[in-house]
Design an enzyme around this catalytic site. Structure first.
Site, short mmCIF file in Angstrom:
data_model
loop_
_atom_site.label_atom_id
_atom_site.label_comp_id
_atom_site.label_asym_id
_atom_site.label_seq_id
_atom_site.Cartn_x
_atom_site.Cartn_y
_atom_site.Cartn_z
CB CYS A 21 5.33 -3.87 0.28
SG CYS A 21 6.04 -2.28 0.00
CE1 TYR A 22 0.93 0.97 5.79
CE2 TYR A 22 -0.60 -0.90 5.84
CZ TYR A 22 -0.20 0.35 6.32
OH TYR A 22 -0.89 0.95 7.33
CG ASP A 57 -15.26 -11.07 -21.10
OD1 ASP A 57 -14.36 -11.92 -21.15
OD2 ASP A 57 -15.07 -9.89 -20.79
CE LYS A 115 -10.92 -10.67 -22.00
NZ LYS A 115 -12.21 -9.94 -22.10
CG HIS A 122 5.67 -5.23 -4.69
ND1 HIS A 122 4.40 -5.18 -4.15
CD2 HIS A 122 6.27 -4.07 -4.33
CE1 HIS A 122 4.24 -4.06 -3.49
NE2 HIS A 122 5.37 -3.37 -3.58
N GLY A 160 0.85 -1.18 0.00
CA GLY A 160 0.00 0.00 0.00
C GLY A 160 0.89 1.22 0.00
CD GLU A 168 2.89 -8.15 -5.45
OE1 GLU A 168 3.75 -8.84 -4.89
OE2 GLU A 168 2.54 -7.04 -5.01
#
Ligand code: XMP
Length: 521
Positions: A86-87, A235, A377, A177, A59, A179
């Site tokens: 992180c945060y 979609d 997606k 991070h 964050g 991710e």
């Protein structure tokens, strides 16, 4: 309705990081279901969610900010593993009595880290063989004293604590991070956290989802009839295929031809769904209505509004003709759900500027059926393949709701749409044939209503111009022009000029977003 695929869940508590969605995507790639919730999720809801593990996101705040965001202490008492990023790392460090130092300068970008001499099942996945690793940092604060019982497992080049763990308590934390793609082995790190540390078993699969969602949709809908606006995009196509499997004849799809579709698009949709799969599809030819309302209109936003309103009018008129419909199916996907939740909770880091035209009004009085609400997606695409949809349909680039209406600059005319359709079909075919289609995120042709001089054979031509565009992007918020090989561009330009009478010049758009946008209008 409980199900095997939702049997193991990871809870991601969001502190407003721009990367929170990426955490969720990485967890799903490890075949485990997860949801993102705001950091202040009520305790009763956390308990009811019954997570196998919890991730605290990053964050932009500092733990020293006034009113800095905190989590319910229960999070650390559930007896399930917790990973702070992180945060999230700073927050849990302070919670367990360690110290964090605020720093005025923000460490942002690539950083080198190394493991300290200690075996760690989690950090071994990130830094195999005790090697150095490259990670993505984005924060100012850092841990100076770990809490009692925690050990420092990795450190940055500058001696900053990069990784902490207390396996006994099941608490792990990283300054960087994992991710983000830039973090080397970040995916293996998250996969290890999910499958080894939290003990998940990879229950979240496309085939499991299809089986679950068929049963779920049947249960929701009962004997009611369902209406779906089929656009030919990924979609709505996947929704159609899924619901057709679930409720067969109870599903009616409406496909509106607004005169702004790609070459043969209507025929292809009918061939795939109506002829091949036996889905009930009503094809509405509303080309004249759309084109006559667009006559003389040049302002892009006005054009968008006219197309959007006309779509709703046509769709509603068609819906009225079908009796006994109680449900409206929509292709809402998980990022849409997160974005609207984010907007409500004030954590608006990810709000999109575009919403699909075709958002149908509430006064239709239909209940919403959104079978893809839980999917990203790439998961939608996998489900599409699982359902047997053609690869070309499943991996199709996004196409804007207003269609060619925003790719014909200025006034829209049928003649221009016909030129554009033919030129675009050549471009896209060549991209497929050369293997470039799936390497680009979006590629299309734009029609410029200006004429330029050329030579054709022995004579002089005075014809229209088209621009080719192809971009690379992950989120469509920023994009760069795709480095298309020059020979391929020449081949495409030659084909367009030779085969589409009325066009004598082709250009390639090399503008990034920003400052450009992906579409030209
Ligand atoms: P821009 O042009 O803003 O586009 O860089 C970003 C993405 O959004 C799509 N786009 C739209 N989609 N209705 C839509 O459904 C619209 O009015 C619209 N305008 C742009 C665009 O194709 C790209 O994928």
């Amino acid at each position: 309705m409980s199900s095997q695929i939702h049997g193991e869940k990871i809870l991601i508590l969001d502190f407003g990081s721009q990367y929170t969605q990426l955490i969720a995507r990485r967890v799903r790639e490890s075949h485990t279901y997860c949801e993102i919730h705001p950091y202040n999720m009520p305790v009763a809801e956390i308990e009811a969610f019954n997570p196998k593990g919890i991730v605290l996101s990053g964050g932009h705040q500092s733990v020293y900010d006034e009113n800095s965001r905190v989590v319910a202490p229960l999070v650390f008492e559930l007896g399930v593993p917790v990973l702070g990023i992180c945060y999230g790392m700073h927050l849990l460090t302070r919670h367990f009595g360690g110290e964090v130092e605020a720093s005025a300068t923000r460490e942002y970008g690539h950083a080198k880290i190394h493991k300290l001499a200690k075996a760690s099942s989690l950090f071994d996945a990130l830094l195999p063989d005790g090697s150095d690793g490259s990670v993505w940092m984005s924060h100012g604060d850092h841990v100076t004293t770990p809490p009692q019982g925690f050990s420092i497992v990795a450190e940055s080049q500058n001696g900053i604590v990069a990784g902490l763990e207390d396996p006994g308590r099941g608490v792990y934390a990283v300054q960087f991070h994992p991710e983000v793609n830039h973090t080397q082995n970040g995916d293996a790190f998250i996969d290890t956290f999910i499958n080894k540390v939290c003990g998940c078993h990879g229950l979240w699969t496309s085939s499991g989802f299809v089986e679950y969602e068929i049963a779920h949709a049947k249960e929701q809908v009962g004997d009611d009839r369902v209406l779906l606006g089929l656009s030919g995009g990924v979609d709505s196509s996947v929704v159609a295929a899924l619901l057709h499997r679930a409720i067969g004849e109870q599903l009616t799809c409406v496909f509106v031809d607004n005169g702004l579709l790609r070459l043969n698009e209507g025929d292809e949709v009918m061939a795939t769904f109506a002829e091949h799969m036996g889905v009930k599809v009503i094809r509405v030819d509303a080309q004249d209505m759309f084109l006559s309302r667009l006559a003389g209109v040049t302002d892009p936003e006005k054009k968008r509004k006219i197309i959007g309103h006309t779509f709703i009018e046509v769709f509603e008129a068609e819906a009225k003709k079908i009796t006994g419909v109680k449900w409206l199916a929509q292709g809402t996907i998980y990022p849409d759900v997160i974005e609207s939740a984010g907007a409500k909770s004030g954590m608006a880091t990810n709000i999109k500027s575009h919403h699909n035209v075709g958002g149908l009004p509430e006064h239709m009085g239909l209940k919403l059926l959104e079978p893809l609400r839980e999917l990203f997606k790439d998961e939608v695409r996998n489900v599409g393949l699982e359902l047997g949809l053609p690869r070309r349909m499943v991996f199709r680039h996004p196409f804007p709701g207003p269609g060619l209406g925003v790719r014909i600059l200025g006034e829209v005319k049928k003649e221009y749409a016909d030129f554009l359709r033919r030129a675009d079909a050549i471009y896209i075919d060549e991209l497929y044939d050369s293997g470039h289609y799936e390497k680009t995120a979006q590629a299309f042709t734009v029609f410029l209503p200006v004429k330029s001089v050329g030579v054709m054979g022995d004579g002089r031509s005075y014809d229209y111009v088209v621009a080719l565009r192809a971009v690379e992007t992950k989120d469509y918020m920023t994009a760069t022009a795709y480095p298309m090989p020059h020979e391929l561009l020449s081949k495409i330009a030659n084909r367009i000029i030779n085969e589409v009478k009325g066009i004598n010049r082709v250009t390639y758009d090399i503008t990034s977003k920003p400052p450009g946008t992906i579409e030209w209008e």
